[in-house]
Scaffold this motif. Sequence first.
Motif, PDB file in Angstrom:
ATOM      1  N   ASN A   1       0.701  -1.180  -0.103  1.00  0.00           N
ATOM      2  CA  ASN A   1       0.064  -0.004  -0.050  1.00  0.00           C
ATOM      3  C   ASN A   1       0.935   1.334  -0.009  1.00  0.00           C
ATOM      4  O   ASN A   1       0.444   2.168  -0.521  1.00  0.00           O
ATOM      5  CB  ASN A   1      -1.107  -0.025   1.269  1.00  0.00           C
ATOM      6  CG  ASN A   1      -2.020  -1.007   1.009  1.00  0.00           C
ATOM      7  OD1 ASN A   1      -2.325  -1.464  -0.170  1.00  0.00           O
ATOM      8  ND2 ASN A   1      -2.695  -1.363   2.111  1.00  0.00           N
TER       9      ASN A   1
ATOM     10  N   TYR B   1       1.075   3.876  -2.912  1.00  0.00           N
ATOM     11  CA  TYR B   1       0.541   5.269  -2.592  1.00  0.00           C
ATOM     12  C   TYR B   1       1.952   6.192  -3.211  1.00  0.00           C
ATOM     13  O   TYR B   1       1.619   7.242  -3.602  1.00  0.00           O
ATOM     14  CB  TYR B   1       0.730   5.524  -1.006  1.00  0.00           C
ATOM     15  CG  TYR B   1       0.289   7.089  -0.809  1.00  0.00           C
ATOM     16  CD1 TYR B   1      -0.876   7.611  -1.135  1.00  0.00           C
ATOM     17  CD2 TYR B   1       1.213   7.689  -0.266  1.00  0.00           C
ATOM     18  CE1 TYR B   1      -1.217   8.824  -0.723  1.00  0.00           C
ATOM     19  CE2 TYR B   1       1.288   9.225   0.008  1.00  0.00           C
ATOM     20  CZ  TYR B   1      -0.156   9.892  -0.163  1.00  0.00           C
ATOM     21  OH  TYR B   1      -0.145  11.283   0.202  1.00  0.00           O
TER      22      TYR B   1
ATOM     23  N   ASN C   1      -6.544   8.177  -7.338  1.00  0.00           N
ATOM     24  CA  ASN C   1      -7.073   7.942  -5.786  1.00  0.00           C
ATOM     25  C   ASN C   1      -5.657   7.777  -4.990  1.00  0.00           C
ATOM     26  O   ASN C   1      -4.792   7.147  -5.201  1.00  0.00           O
ATOM     27  CB  ASN C   1      -7.738   6.538  -5.705  1.00  0.00           C
ATOM     28  CG  ASN C   1      -9.297   6.939  -6.293  1.00  0.00           C
ATOM     29  OD1 ASN C   1      -9.974   7.972  -6.152  1.00  0.00           O
ATOM     30  ND2 ASN C   1      -9.582   5.783  -6.837  1.00  0.00           N
TER      31      ASN C   1
ATOM     32  N   ALA D   1      -4.577   7.606  -1.344  1.00  0.00           N
ATOM     33  CA  ALA D   1      -5.275   7.241   0.029  1.00  0.00           C
ATOM     34  C   ALA D   1      -6.872   7.664  -0.150  1.00  0.00           C
ATOM     35  O   ALA D   1      -7.640   7.047  -0.932  1.00  0.00           O
ATOM     36  CB  ALA D   1      -4.642   8.073   0.926  1.00  0.00           C
ATOM     37  N   GLU D   2      -7.182   8.621   0.570  1.00  0.00           N
ATOM     38  CA  GLU D   2      -8.705   9.142   0.681  1.00  0.00           C
ATOM     39  C   GLU D   2      -8.905  10.144  -0.119  1.00  0.00           C
ATOM     40  O   GLU D   2     -10.209  10.517  -0.392  1.00  0.00           O
ATOM     41  CB  GLU D   2      -9.261   9.600   2.321  1.00  0.00           C
ATOM     42  CG  GLU D   2      -8.799   8.520   3.311  1.00  0.00           C
ATOM     43  CD  GLU D   2     -10.115   7.381   3.209  1.00  0.00           C
ATOM     44  OE1 GLU D   2     -11.035   7.739   3.091  1.00  0.00           O
ATOM     45  OE2 GLU D   2      -9.406   6.305   3.791  1.00  0.00           O
ATOM     46  N   ARG D   3      -8.101  10.681  -1.152  1.00  0.00           N
ATOM     47  CA  ARG D   3      -8.522  11.630  -1.831  1.00  0.00           C
ATOM     48  C   ARG D   3      -8.603  11.319  -3.251  1.00  0.00           C
ATOM     49  O   ARG D   3      -7.796  10.571  -3.795  1.00  0.00           O
ATOM     50  CB  ARG D   3      -7.358  12.932  -1.448  1.00  0.00           C
ATOM     51  CG  ARG D   3      -7.133  14.128  -2.464  1.00  0.00           C
ATOM     52  CD  ARG D   3      -6.079  14.761  -2.237  1.00  0.00           C
ATOM     53  NE  ARG D   3      -6.140  16.068  -2.879  1.00  0.00           N
ATOM     54  CZ  ARG D   3      -5.817  16.357  -4.063  1.00  0.00           C
ATOM     55  NH1 ARG D   3      -5.337  15.508  -4.832  1.00  0.00           N
ATOM     56  NH2 ARG D   3      -5.739  17.660  -4.750  1.00  0.00           N
ATOM     57  N   GLU D   4      -9.382  12.024  -3.814  1.00  0.00           N
ATOM     58  CA  GLU D   4      -9.646  11.647  -5.393  1.00  0.00           C
ATOM     59  C   GLU D   4      -8.966  13.019  -6.043  1.00  0.00           C
ATOM     60  O   GLU D   4      -9.321  14.059  -5.867  1.00  0.00           O
ATOM     61  CB  GLU D   4     -10.972  11.764  -5.817  1.00  0.00           C
ATOM     62  CG  GLU D   4     -11.492  11.045  -7.262  1.00  0.00           C
ATOM     63  CD  GLU D   4     -12.946  11.224  -7.521  1.00  0.00           C
ATOM     64  OE1 GLU D   4     -13.317  10.372  -7.663  1.00  0.00           O
ATOM     65  OE2 GLU D   4     -13.499  12.324  -7.410  1.00  0.00           O
TER      66      GLU D   4
END
Length: 148
Positions: free
Chosen positions: A5, A9, A41, A43-46
Motif C-alpha cells: 500500500n 501510494y 486515488n 489514499a482518501e483523496r480523489e
Amino acid sequence: MAEYNETAYRLARKAYIEYNCPFERALLSLCVRCDRSRKVNLAEREAIGCGDPAMREHCLTFYRDLHENAQFALRINPDVPWPFGKEIRAQCGGVRGLSAALDGPADGTVDVALTVLQGQKRFGEIADFPYSEIMRAVVHYEPRKRRS
C-alpha cells in the motif's frame, strides 16, 4: 500488505505530481469536463491527472495566463494563495469564457483540452486569447452554493 500500500501510494503520488491537471478543481466541481483527464486515488483523496502530457503543457500555459489576467478582475494579491472560491471562478469561468469566445457552449459540457486546442487554432498563441472577454465570464461565474 502495508508495504504494498505504501509503495502504491508513493507511485500514485509521484504520477499525480508529474501529471496533475491544472484545471483539477474545475473538473472535480463538474463545471467543465475533459476527455483527457484521468482519476487518481491518493489514499482518501480523489485527484485528477492528465492522460496527455503534451496537452497538459498547453493547458498549463492557459492556466498561468488565466491567473495572470484574473488577478485584477478578482482583486487577488499575487503574493498569497488563491482562496478556493476565486480559484473556481478563474478555472470554471475561464474555460467557459474561452468556449463562449469560440461561439461554443458555456456550460458543464465544455471540454477543457478541446477548447484550448480550438482557441489556439483560432487565435494562434495562448497569449493571444481574448482575455478581456474571458475575464467577463470569470467575474460573472457563480460557483454552486454549498449543500446544507
